[in-house]
Design a protein around this motif. Structure first.
Motif, PDB file in Angstrom:
ATOM      1  N   GLY A   4       0.821  -1.212   0.000  1.00  0.00           N
ATOM      2  CA  GLY A   4       0.000   0.000   0.000  1.00  0.00           C
ATOM      3  C   GLY A   4       0.851   1.256   0.000  1.00  0.00           C
ATOM      4  N   VAL A  12       2.783   4.736   0.844  1.00  0.00           N
ATOM      5  CA  VAL A  12       2.360   6.029   1.380  1.00  0.00           C
ATOM      6  C   VAL A  12       0.939   6.358   0.945  1.00  0.00           C
ATOM      7  CG1 VAL A  12       2.893   8.487   1.489  1.00  0.00           C
ATOM      8  CG2 VAL A  12       4.736   6.825   1.332  1.00  0.00           C
ATOM      9  N   MET A  13       0.554   5.861  -0.239  1.00  0.00           N
ATOM     10  CA  MET A  13      -0.765   6.222  -0.746  1.00  0.00           C
ATOM     11  C   MET A  13      -1.865   5.784   0.218  1.00  0.00           C
ATOM     12  SD  MET A  13      -2.162   5.736  -4.554  1.00  0.00           S
ATOM     13  CE  MET A  13      -3.858   6.128  -4.970  1.00  0.00           C
ATOM     14  N   ALA A  14      -1.592   4.680   0.964  1.00  0.00           N
ATOM     15  CA  ALA A  14      -2.582   4.194   1.920  1.00  0.00           C
ATOM     16  C   ALA A  14      -2.751   5.139   3.098  1.00  0.00           C
ATOM     17  CB  ALA A  14      -2.189   2.809   2.411  1.00  0.00           C
ATOM     18  N   GLN A  15      -1.813   6.074   3.249  1.00  0.00           N
ATOM     19  CA  GLN A  15      -1.917   7.033   4.359  1.00  0.00           C
ATOM     20  C   GLN A  15      -2.653   8.291   3.946  1.00  0.00           C
ATOM     21  OE1 GLN A  15       2.447   7.031   5.282  1.00  0.00           O
ATOM     22  NE2 GLN A  15       1.652   7.317   7.320  1.00  0.00           N
ATOM     23  N   LEU A  16      -2.871   8.441   2.652  1.00  0.00           N
ATOM     24  CA  LEU A  16      -3.466   9.688   2.189  1.00  0.00           C
ATOM     25  C   LEU A  16      -4.956   9.685   2.436  1.00  0.00           C
ATOM     26  CD1 LEU A  16      -1.555  10.293  -1.149  1.00  0.00           C
ATOM     27  CD2 LEU A  16      -0.977  11.002   1.155  1.00  0.00           C
TER      28      LEU A  16
END
Lengths: 62, 942
Positions: free
Chosen positions: A45, A47-51
């Motif tokens: 996932g 960094v995109m999963a943190q957005l």
């Protein structure tokens, strides 16, 4: 020495399971190759999963 | 998928690499873990939650977020009491599935792979760089990553924005751009290319939360050069977000607030106070960049990103090792996604001869025949979903209730019906009770229907003999506080599902063969690269070029910012295309007509000139659109009226010539001449770098030349920032102008003059330079005609519109059609090449598959009932219905491969002649009637 795996022809290693790695892995699978997606953290996932926004789903259909 | 894994070594050669991997233990058996979360509740130790940027607490045993893949918890060995101090182990008995295993050991594995793709992402700026902004000293200074978690509805604060210092809602916020990028102080000279966009996004999101909050973005240049990104900036300005062009020197705590010190262009020092400061931190090369480079031999550039070349942007210095994403240089999501597809194409080309050999082909048992005459035997499985459903809904009651229904032969409950062992149980029960319909009452078909259908296939049942009832989202979640009503509703939904199940029939799986050939429209760098990449996968290509020779815009360029000789690369590309036996080049060609659908297109091509004009028909499976664009020549700034005024492209040609005065002593460059709200409404992305490239060339030829650049924002994103710095170091003067006070170019007593307002000196200046170079924009080439021909949508600016801006930047809304190059939007050579490689990867997918699968839920016209009115044909948004002559009458017919199963035709058919597979009128009516039965039940009880 580590345990050797069965030789598998037509496979690719993708290092890093962020959005770039996942997309490359998905495309390669569809192009007829076996993919090892190697990720150092416990989940793919990246960094995109943190957005918050711009992040509709987190499906990784591997 | 190998998670928790470290990459240790790479030996061998392309086609035959051995990669050594170390798998660190999770201490949890992934097959047994059901991700119920009980262990985290019992784990006694707290630790900072890295997923939430340290803004929340978690436990050593945890999962980062609910949707994580794999959905398996893990134990952080650095903080686990048992692994550190040999105590505790509370989690072991707590786990109902006995998944916790402290005996797990690290395991080394050797992977035999043909190629390697490096996509390790990016690293974060060191917090020491942030100290001058009081980060770490004052709690109300946060990084944009932390702020992102704060604004997230599912984040630790449920999306509530508050100051950490005292919990108040900030009324005045500041974003500071270029923190840790464009900063030689921390050795990051490059521009991170994404921070302007995310700062604007976060500012817009903040305004949604609280429209009254005052937001200022402190910036040097706003670099929203991506396709249609300028529009977001304009939207931000229109709702009152302030943009201040200033480099912020520092942030100091000031009473309850934070004081920003900054200097503006005109040399004034200013102060401003804000409640909260957000640092737009840049992207750094990944932490393990040096390690990866050492293992693979892939060289790094001076900022430790992976080194690549303009004309081969994804190839590392080690053959067979390919790079994608932010490791190649900082970039945003669409560009990372594009690079990944391009990298997939390159890896596939390395392994062409091995294609398909490693793929595990799944086999299914023969499908058991189920006809309308057979007795209906329904199995109902009601899921607890851990406690997700069963804490609200009385699952046992619902299952028992289902058991009493007609045709229900078997009913049961399961803890997690999606788990691996539950699939085995499902298969076994289907056989044991000779079930021929399955109803699962659990969660959403959106996520789990494919899994259960797969299990049905494994059990020899047609996958459409399945009905899913969503008692989680529709019952236990939305009625969490009314358990009785939620149970009653679950009974209703299950009754309806069973009623429908009685009616469902097996549907045949349809496939359509694919013509293994690609048609590529446009013979520029995009089209040529796409053609070569498709041919590299082993498929024939027809390449259309409307001009007399292939080459496109590269023919107008001489050198690149990175110093490449364009002509050499162009010749190389053209030669390879001409030599490739799988590529047929058709010049002076035009696409006249295209019919068909993905896998089966047929196109008429006109080629040749004058009397030699001929027409030919080509059958092909996919289309790549690479029609390109060209320089926009504005009727402004004396262009075409004075010999001393030229475009950057003209100037480039002059500079690479031999004339002695080709680099004159005084030059004025005007940026955005025609772009960004002038003639063209968008940023053309390449012009700033084009100007820089010419500037450095001038300085090479004539170091004394005085150059003034009038600009709005210098968008030297990525590594081009180095050239911007070099130009300034060589004495080039950059002066920004405001859009309402543009420079003027005119002739006075036969002398060319430029008048502009000098924002640094704060006065009007008139110069008489030897030459004026205009950075004009890029316009697409003839998208209008092709968009009508292929039914492709275009943007307001006439570029082709991709299917999804973030996640499908290459695909078009019409399946089987892909886009690359300037036809998609303005972009430099390297990005065009990557996009073309990506388009080739996407285009090769249907060709590799060899057939197009058609979902059986598509529409189906019952011809006896059809009156041939043609209403459905006119309504279908996908052109998936056609009128055919059957005997003497006209009847509608579905084109299976084009149908998307939206159901519009079925809803509008006046004679109910159209049925949707799996959603027939009878099935839907029986469901509705079953819903009405509850009333009867209630009355009977009364």
């Amino acid at each position: 020495m580590g345990k050797a795996m069965n030789h598998r022809e037509g496979s690719v290693m993708v290092l890093g399971g962020g959005i770039a790695g996942i997309q490359a892995a998905l495309d390669l699978t569809e192009l007829g190759y076996y993919v090892y997606l190697v990720e150092k953290s416990p989940a793919v996932g990246g960094v995109m999963a943190q957005l918050d926004k711009t992040f509709p789903t987190n499906d990784c259909s591997l | 998928m190998l998670t928790n894994a470290d990459f240790l070594a790479l030996d061998g050669e392309p086609g035959k690499f051995q990669a050594k991997i170390n798998m660190r233990p999770r201490y949890i058996d992934a097959d047994a873990c059901t991700a119920c979360g009980l262990c985290t509740q019992y784990c006694p130790r707290h630790q900072s939650d890295e997923y939430n940027e340290g803004l929340a607490q978690t436990r050593p045993i945890h999962i980062d977020y609910a949707q994580a893949v794999p959905a398996t918890y893990y134990i952080d060995p650095a903080s686990c009491l048992h692994l550190q101090h040999d105590t505790c182990q509370i989690c072991v008995p707590v786990c109902q599935s006995h998944a916790i295993n402290f005996k797990q050991q690290p395991e080394e594995r050797i992977l035999q792979v043909g190629a390697v793709i490096l996509s390790p992402g990016f690293g974060k700026i060191d917090s020491s760089v942030l100290e001058k902004f009081s980060y770490g000293k004052h709690p109300d200074v946060v990084t944009a990553f932390e702020y992102e978690r704060m604004t997230t509805a599912s984040g630790p604060f449920m999306g509530e924005i508050k100051c950490f210092s005292d919990g108040r809602h900030p009324k005045s916020m500041a974003f500071i751009q270029c923190v840790g990028s464009r900063d030689i102080g921390c050795n990051n000279g490059y521009c991170s290319s994404v921070c302007c966009m995310y700062a604007i996004k976060e500012a817009l999101v903040t305004k949604e939360h609280d429209p009254d909050v005052d937001i200022t973005i402190y910036y040097m240049d706003i670099r929203t050069q991506g396709k249609d990104f300028d529009a977001a900036r304009e939207r931000a300005e229109s709702i009152g977000i302030k943009f201040v062009r200033a480099r912020v020197a520092g942030v100091t705590p000031w009473d309850k607030n934070l004081k920003l010190t900054y200097s503006t262009l005109d040399g004034q020092h200013k102060f401003e106070s804000h409640d909260m400061v957000i640092l737009s931190v840049g992207l750094e090369s990944p932490k393990d960049a040096a390690g990866i480079s050492k293992i693979t031999g892939a060289e790094l550039n001076k900022y430790d990103f992976c080194a690549t070349e303009t004309f081969n942007p994804l190839q590392t210095s080690r053959e067979g090792v390919i790079v994608a994403g932010a490791f190649q240089g900082p970039k945003d999501i669409p560009e990372s996604v594009t690079q990944s597809s391009g990298a997939a194409a390159l890896a596939a080309a390395v392994l062409k001869s091995q294609r398909g050999k490693g793929v595990v082909k799944k086999t299914y048992p023969d499908e058991q025949s189920v006809t309308a005459e057979d007795e209906v035997r329904i199995g109902v499985f009601v899921c607890h979903c851990g406690i997700n459903i069963s804490s609200v809904v009385d699952v046992a009651d619902v299952a028992e209730y289902a058991g009493g229904m007609e045709n229900v032969t078997y009913h049961t409950e399961s803890l997690y019906s999606c788990s691996q062992d539950a699939q085995e149980v499902l298969k076994q029960k289907i056989k044991e009770h000779k079930l021929n319909r399955v109803v699962i009452a659990a969660c959403s078909p959106r996520t789990h229907e494919p899994l259960f259908q797969e299990t049905l296939k494994d059990a020899g049942l047609n996958r459409n003999l399945f009905e899913m009832v969503n008692i989680r989202d529709h019952c236990s979640w939305v009625h969490a506080n009314e358990p009785e009503a939620a149970t009653a509703k679950s009974r209703d939904l299950v009754r309806m599902g069973v009623a429908k199940a009685r009616q469902i029939q097996p549907l045949a799986e349809q496939t359509v063969p694919v013509t293994p050939r690609a048609l590529i429209v446009g013979g520029g760098v995009a089209g040529m690269t796409a053609a070569l990449t498709v041919a590299d996968q082993g498929f024939p290509v027809v390449l259309l070029e409307k001009g007399s020779q292939i080459g496109g815009n590269l023919q107008n360029l001489n050198y690149t910012l990175a110093g490449d000789q364009v002509a050499k690369h162009l010749k190389g590309l053209v030669d390879r295309v001409k030599k490739a036996k799988d590529i047929a080049v058709v010049t002076n060609a035009e696409l006249i007509q295209t019919a068909g659908f993905v896998g089966n297109f047929s196109s008429v091509i006109e080629s040749g000139t004058g009397k030699k004009k001929t027409e030919q028909t080509v059958d092909h499976g996919v289309i790549v659109v690479a029609t390109g664009g060209h320089e926009h020549r504005p009727d402004k700034y004396m262009l075409g009226k004075s010999k001393k005024v030229m475009t950057q492209q003209d100037f480039e040609k002059q500079l690479s010539g031999k004339a002695t005065n080709r680099a004159p002593g005084s030059i004025v460059m005007i940026q955005c001449a025609g772009s960004r709200g002038d003639d063209l409404n968008y940023c053309s992305k390449v012009c700033c770098n084009h100007a820089l490239k010419n500037i450095l060339k001038v300085k090479e030829i004539n170091p004394d030349s005085q150059i003034i650049v009038l600009y709005r924002d210098m968008r030297a994103y990525g590594m081009a920032e180095d050239s911007y710095l070099e130009a300034r170091q060589k004495g080039v003067v950059f002066i920004p102008y405001e859009v309402d006070n543009k420079p003027e170019v005119f002739e006075k007593s036969r002398k060319l003059q430029v008048k502009f307002f000098d924002t640094i000196m704060q006065e009007e200046v008139i110069l008489a330079p030897d030459l004026v170079a205009l950075s004009v924009g890029i316009v697409p080439e003839g998208t209008d005609k092709l968009s009508k021909l292929l039914k492709l949508p275009v943007t307001a600016n006439d570029f082709f519109l991709e299917a999804h801006v973030k996640l499908k930047p290459i695909e078009m809304a019409v399946e089987g059609v892909y886009i690359c190059g300037l036809a998609h939007g303005p972009k430099p050579i390297d990005e065009t090449i990557v996009q073309a490689q990506a388009a080739a990867a996407k285009a090769a997918i249907p060709l590799v598959r060899g057939f197009a699968k058609v979902d059986p839920i598509i529409s189906n016209v019952v011809q006896d009932l059809c009156i041939g009115c043609g209403l459905c044909v006119s309504l279908c948004p996908y052109g998936a219905l056609e009128m055919k002559k059957v005997g003497k009458k006209r009847k509608a017919e579905t084109i299976a491969a084009a149908c998307k199963a939206c159901g519009i035709c079925a809803a509008h058919c006046p004679t109910f002649a159209i049925n949707m597979g799996g959603f027939t009128n009878e099935q839907l009516i029986s469901q509705i009637e079953a819903f009405g039965d509850r009333k009867k039940e209630v009355e009977e009880v009364a």
